[in-house]
Design a protein around this motif. Sequence first.
Motif, short mmCIF file in Angstrom:
data_model
loop_
_atom_site.label_atom_id
_atom_site.label_comp_id
_atom_site.label_asym_id
_atom_site.label_seq_id
_atom_site.Cartn_x
_atom_site.Cartn_y
_atom_site.Cartn_z
N UNK A 23 -7.40 -6.40 -5.68
CA UNK A 23 -7.05 -5.25 -6.59
C UNK A 23 -4.89 -5.66 -5.94
N UNK A 24 -4.23 -5.28 -6.95
CA UNK A 24 -2.62 -5.33 -6.34
C UNK A 24 -1.74 -4.67 -7.42
N UNK A 25 -0.88 -3.77 -6.23
CA UNK A 25 -0.43 -3.13 -7.06
C UNK A 25 1.19 -3.29 -7.34
N UNK A 26 1.87 -3.29 -7.50
CA UNK A 26 3.14 -3.98 -7.13
C UNK A 26 4.58 -2.68 -7.70
N UNK A 27 4.82 -1.80 -6.71
CA UNK A 27 5.61 -0.42 -7.37
C UNK A 27 4.69 0.41 -7.83
N UNK A 78 -7.75 -1.58 12.38
CA UNK A 78 -9.13 -1.71 11.96
C UNK A 78 -8.88 -2.29 11.29
N UNK A 79 -9.08 -2.75 9.85
CA UNK A 79 -9.24 -3.66 8.92
C UNK A 79 -7.91 -3.26 7.81
N UNK A 80 -6.75 -3.00 8.03
CA UNK A 80 -5.56 -2.02 7.34
C UNK A 80 -4.62 -3.04 8.40
N UNK A 81 -3.97 -3.35 7.90
CA UNK A 81 -2.51 -4.51 7.81
C UNK A 81 -1.01 -3.23 7.52
N UNK A 82 -0.17 -2.87 8.56
CA UNK A 82 0.88 -2.56 7.56
C UNK A 82 2.51 -3.48 7.79
N UNK A 83 3.17 -3.33 6.59
CA UNK A 83 4.79 -5.01 7.99
C UNK A 83 5.73 -4.01 6.64
N UNK A 84 6.70 -4.13 7.50
CA UNK A 84 8.22 -3.68 5.99
C UNK A 84 9.06 -5.08 6.59
N UNK A 85 9.96 -4.49 5.57
CA UNK A 85 10.72 -5.25 5.77
C UNK A 85 11.75 -5.81 4.70
N UNK A 86 12.82 -6.71 3.98
CA UNK A 86 14.05 -6.53 3.32
C UNK A 86 12.70 -7.97 2.63
N UNK A 87 13.88 -7.49 1.06
CA UNK A 87 13.27 -8.79 0.61
C UNK A 87 14.53 -9.27 -0.42
N UNK A 131 7.28 -2.27 1.99
CA UNK A 131 6.34 -1.57 2.39
C UNK A 131 5.07 -2.42 1.87
N UNK A 132 4.62 -2.87 2.53
CA UNK A 132 3.04 -3.75 2.23
C UNK A 132 1.47 -3.15 2.70
N UNK A 133 0.97 -2.60 2.01
CA UNK A 133 -0.34 -2.38 3.08
C UNK A 133 -1.66 -3.40 2.63
N UNK A 170 -7.30 -5.72 -1.15
CA UNK A 170 -5.95 -4.32 -1.79
C UNK A 170 -5.14 -5.30 -1.39
N UNK A 171 -4.29 -4.89 -1.99
CA UNK A 171 -1.91 -5.70 -1.68
C UNK A 171 -1.95 -4.36 -2.21
N UNK A 172 -1.11 -3.23 -1.30
CA UNK A 172 0.16 -2.49 -2.25
C UNK A 172 1.35 -2.31 -1.41
N UNK A 173 1.23 -3.40 -2.25
CA UNK A 173 3.54 -3.18 -2.30
C UNK A 173 4.00 -1.73 -2.50
N UNK A 174 4.88 -1.21 -1.52
CA UNK A 174 5.84 -0.04 -1.88
C UNK A 174 7.52 -0.58 -1.57
N UNK A 175 7.88 -0.75 -3.23
CA UNK A 175 8.91 -1.03 -3.42
C UNK A 175 9.26 -0.79 -4.78
N UNK A 176 11.29 -0.51 -4.77
CA UNK A 176 11.83 0.31 -5.95
C UNK A 176 12.64 -1.08 -6.35
N UNK A 177 12.17 -2.07 -7.61
CA UNK A 177 13.16 -2.75 -7.53
C UNK A 177 13.96 -2.91 -8.95
N UNK A 178 14.39 -2.01 -8.81
CA UNK A 178 15.21 -1.48 -10.00
C UNK A 178 16.86 -2.05 -9.37
N UNK A 179 16.41 -1.61 -8.65
CA UNK A 179 18.81 -2.47 -8.18
C UNK A 179 18.98 -3.54 -9.04
#
Length: 122
Positions: free
Chosen positions: A33-37, A73-82, A97-99, A109-118
């Motif tokens: 499963x892949x969710x972007x924003x 556990x089986x979850x990796x969290x990362x944050x940064x800048x694109x 931030x990605x989970x 399961x790949x979840x991206x938390x980002x506001x790409x409206x800019x």
Amino acid sequence: MTTTREASLDALFTSIDSKDVNGFIDFLTEDASFRFGSSPAVRGHEAIAETVGAFFDSLGGLSHRLTAVAIRGDTLFCEGETTYTRKDGREVVVPFADVFEYEGDKIAEYKIYADVSPLYAE
């Protein structure tokens, strides 16, 4: 101590920054499963490849810089800048931030938390 999952992040983000859809898909389970924003999640290699490919095609380029990684556990969290390069050449930097929820060595399961409206602002 670096885990295998943490070490594979460089390769994952290299595939993304290269706009390599097939390379990106290789990191995911078949039914991932892949969710972007705030977009609805898509499931499976074909749907994810279509979604990610369309997004890559809308860009001149992109590059990621990771600032933090945590594993529980089986979850990796990362944050940064694109840094996104628009088709007009203008660069836009967006925090993210990605989970990642893993099944074995693949992301289920790949979840991206980002506001790409800019990225799309005039």
